[in-house]
Design a protein around this motif. Structure first.
Motif, PDB file in Angstrom:
ATOM      1  N   ARG A 265       0.845  -1.191   0.000  1.00 22.10           N
ATOM      2  CA  ARG A 265       0.000   0.000   0.000  1.00 22.10           C
ATOM      3  C   ARG A 265       0.882   1.243   0.000  1.00 22.10           C
ATOM      4  N   TYR A 266       0.417   2.307  -0.641  1.00 26.46           N
ATOM      5  CA  TYR A 266       1.172   3.545  -0.686  1.00 26.46           C
ATOM      6  C   TYR A 266       1.173   4.241   0.671  1.00 26.46           C
ATOM      7  N   GLY A 267       2.318   4.845   0.997  1.00 27.18           N
ATOM      8  CA  GLY A 267       2.408   5.702   2.171  1.00 27.18           C
ATOM      9  C   GLY A 267       2.713   5.006   3.470  1.00 27.18           C
ATOM     10  N   VAL A 268       3.008   3.691   3.442  1.00 29.85           N
ATOM     11  CA  VAL A 268       3.327   2.993   4.686  1.00 29.85           C
ATOM     12  C   VAL A 268       4.798   3.211   5.028  1.00 29.85           C
ATOM     13  N   ALA A 269       5.145   2.894   6.268  1.00 32.31           N
ATOM     14  CA  ALA A 269       6.497   3.164   6.752  1.00 32.31           C
ATOM     15  C   ALA A 269       7.510   2.191   6.168  1.00 32.31           C
ATOM     16  N   LEU A 270       8.738   2.654   6.054  1.00 30.44           N
ATOM     17  CA  LEU A 270       9.858   1.797   5.672  1.00 30.44           C
ATOM     18  C   LEU A 270      10.258   0.900   6.840  1.00 30.44           C
ATOM     19  N   PRO A 271      10.830  -0.279   6.561  1.00 30.13           N
ATOM     20  CA  PRO A 271      11.009  -0.856   5.225  1.00 30.13           C
ATOM     21  C   PRO A 271       9.711  -1.489   4.731  1.00 30.13           C
ATOM     22  N   TYR A 272       9.569  -1.595   3.408  1.00 30.22           N
ATOM     23  CA  TYR A 272       8.420  -2.293   2.841  1.00 30.22           C
ATOM     24  C   TYR A 272       8.745  -3.791   2.902  1.00 30.22           C
ATOM     25  N   SER A 273       7.970  -4.535   3.670  1.00 33.03           N
ATOM     26  CA  SER A 273       8.360  -5.918   3.944  1.00 33.03           C
ATOM     27  C   SER A 273       7.211  -6.897   3.755  1.00 33.03           C
ATOM     28  N   CYS A 274       7.613  -8.133   3.475  1.00 30.31           N
ATOM     29  CA  CYS A 274       6.675  -9.250   3.413  1.00 30.31           C
ATOM     30  C   CYS A 274       7.381 -10.495   3.944  1.00 30.31           C
ATOM     31  N   SER A 275       6.605 -11.473   4.426  1.00 28.07           N
ATOM     32  CA  SER A 275       7.174 -12.657   5.070  1.00 28.07           C
ATOM     33  C   SER A 275       6.461 -13.908   4.586  1.00 28.07           C
ATOM     34  N   PHE A 276       7.231 -15.001   4.443  1.00 31.04           N
ATOM     35  CA  PHE A 276       6.635 -16.243   3.954  1.00 31.04           C
ATOM     36  C   PHE A 276       7.521 -17.430   4.314  1.00 31.04           C
ATOM     37  N   GLY A 277       6.879 -18.599   4.374  1.00 33.95           N
ATOM     38  CA  GLY A 277       7.597 -19.844   4.617  1.00 33.95           C
ATOM     39  C   GLY A 277       7.984 -20.487   3.295  1.00 33.95           C
ATOM     40  N   ILE A 278       9.106 -21.235   3.281  1.00 35.26           N
ATOM     41  CA  ILE A 278       9.563 -21.892   2.052  1.00 35.26           C
ATOM     42  C   ILE A 278       9.457 -23.416   2.149  1.00 35.26           C
ATOM     43  N   GLY A 279       8.644 -23.907   3.060  1.00 30.38           N
ATOM     44  CA  GLY A 279       8.317 -25.329   3.099  1.00 30.38           C
ATOM     45  C   GLY A 279       9.182 -26.161   4.017  1.00 30.38           C
ATOM     46  N   LYS A 280      10.494 -26.035   3.899  1.00 35.59           N
ATOM     47  CA  LYS A 280      11.424 -26.746   4.770  1.00 35.59           C
ATOM     48  C   LYS A 280      12.719 -25.962   4.845  1.00 35.59           C
ATOM     49  N   THR A 281      13.641 -26.452   5.645  1.00 35.01           N
ATOM     50  CA  THR A 281      14.884 -25.726   5.869  1.00 35.01           C
ATOM     51  C   THR A 281      15.839 -25.866   4.687  1.00 35.01           C
ATOM     52  N   TYR A 282      16.337 -24.720   4.231  1.00 32.62           N
ATOM     53  CA  TYR A 282      17.303 -24.685   3.128  1.00 32.62           C
ATOM     54  C   TYR A 282      18.499 -23.819   3.505  1.00 32.62           C
ATOM     55  N   LYS A 283      19.667 -24.256   3.074  1.00 31.85           N
ATOM     56  CA  LYS A 283      20.841 -23.392   3.046  1.00 31.85           C
ATOM     57  C   LYS A 283      20.819 -22.727   1.672  1.00 31.85           C
TER      58      LYS A 283
END
Length: 407
Positions: A265-283
């Motif tokens: 959305r426009y005008g929100v505070a920095l940083p612009y962030s999003c979060s998600f899982g990738i299924g299992k542990t990866y290096k």
């Protein structure tokens, strides 16, 4: 072993086009004069040598009929070059020499009736050409799914790096990647290879077609795999940026580089962030970022320019506000800064506001970012954007594709 060095014209042409596009018309074609007398030559010649070239200064004869000074010279055994300098200047630049050794340069004054003076020959002694300065520092090492190329360019002059690999069908080294840069530190990877031994090579070139010798190494690319994006899931954190325009987070891993993506959305505070899982542990070894493209968006608008990747291997990620900037390795809650990244400038050398089709194609094909080797294995990620290319109070991305080794 046959090394096909003649397949790099695309790189050279891009360099030459960039140089020609910036050249001003000094009126050399304005040949209008009825005075066909032979002009006197230049005098009091002085030479100031530099890497791969020389500045030649001189005194012009006192005549209003002179249009320009012409320098003729060979930059190697096969290539002749000419350089012109207008009547309003006292210096002609000769460059592109293949080696640090003496070269003969012949100077002429040319009248407005296109009559040349008697020749004057001067010897220049260019210093080591830039491509030869860079070549000793070039190195190849095995990387995830490919090879990593490093080099130093202390003069910050434009050079080309050409990477080759052995082709079993042609039984020769073939060009896999070619790029040009002025960066003082060169560090990037060419990927897409299986984890089996293969002969690789790399050489340095310049915009005049000079070529270094080829460094060759037999390497085994490290094993990696594309993280299975069908296992990704949204991690709803209150501290992430609100999403707008129906560009919900799953579009970020739907396998499509056009259509919808992630958009804050426009005008929100920095940083612009999003979060998600990738299924299992990866290096993680690297990731490919696809930004929004087209005349209106490439290197503009809300495309990320500077961003960080955070991660955690905890089964219960904490909902913490990420800082706008933080050093790699910084821990906040159970999140760790895996790395800080900057989207590369337009490869053509153009300003972001004046890109060409090759710049757009570069972004459209996705840009790969190498993960720091110290980054720990994780199963949740957060993208945190601190700067975008345009003057926008939002961020958007089309696709995020990570690679790594499952743990």
């Amino acid at each position: 072993m046959n090394i096909k060095k003649y397949s790099f014209p695309c790189l050279i042409m891009l360099m030459i086009i960039g140089a020609v596009a910036c050249k001003k018309n000094n009126g050399f074609n304005a040949v209008i004069s009825e005075d066909t007398s032979k002009p006197l030559p230049v005098s009091n010649i002085k030479v100031d040598n530099f890497n791969g070239g020389a500045n030649i200064t001189y005194n012009l004869p006192n005549s209003q009929n002179i249009l320009y000074v012409l320098a003729k010279y060979k930059i190697n055994d096969n290539t002749d070059r000419e350089t012109k300098s207008s009547y309003y200047q006292d210096t002609v630049v000769v460059e592109g020499f293949a080696k640090a050794k003496p070269y003969q340069v012949t100077l002429y004054t040319v009248s407005r009736a296109n009559v040349m003076s008697d020749p004057v020959t001067v010897t220049v002694n260019p210093l080591t050409p830039v491509y030869s300065v860079v070549r000793p520092s070039v190195n190849l090492t095995a990387d995830f799914s490919g090879v990593n190329i490093t080099a130093e360019n202390p003069l910050k002059k434009q050079i080309g790096i050409v990477v080759l690999s052995y082709n079993n069908n042609t039984k020769s080294l073939e060009i896999e990647d070619q790029r040009f840069t002025k960066d003082p530190i060169i560090n990037y990877s060419v990927t897409g290879f299986s984890s089996t031994q293969r002969q690789f090579g790399v050489y340095v070139t310049d915009r005049w077609g000079n070529i270094s010798d080829t460094l060759q190494k037999a390497l085994v690319p490290l094993a990696e795999e594309a993280v299975d994006k069908s296992k990704f899931s949204v991690l709803n954190l209150n501290t992430d940026s609100p999403i707008d325009f129906g560009w919900t987070l799953p579009y970020l891993w739907d396998g499509k580089q056009d259509g919808n993506g992630w958009h804050t959305r426009y005008g929100v505070a920095l940083p612009y962030s999003c979060s998600f899982g990738i299924g299992k542990t990866y290096k993680l070894s690297r990731f490919v970022l696809y930004e929004r493209t087209g005349d209106q968006y490439t290197y503009k608008f809300a495309n990320p320019k500077v961003f960080a990747l955070w991660g955690t291997n905890s089964s219960t990620p904490t909902d913490v506000q990420l800082p706008v900037t933080a050093a790699e390795g910084t821990v906040i809650g159970n999140w760790i800064n895996l790395g800080n990244f900057r989207f590369p400038d337009p490869p053509s050398g153009s300003l972001p506001t004046a890109i060409n089709s090759s710049d757009n194609d570069f972004v459209k094909n996705g840009v790969s970012f190498k993960m720091p080797s110290a980054a720990p294995a994780v199963k949740y990620l957060r993208i945190a954007v601190s700067t975008v290319w345009g003057n926008e109070a939002a961020a958007h991305l089309m696709e995020f594709t990570p690679y790594g080794t499952p743990q």
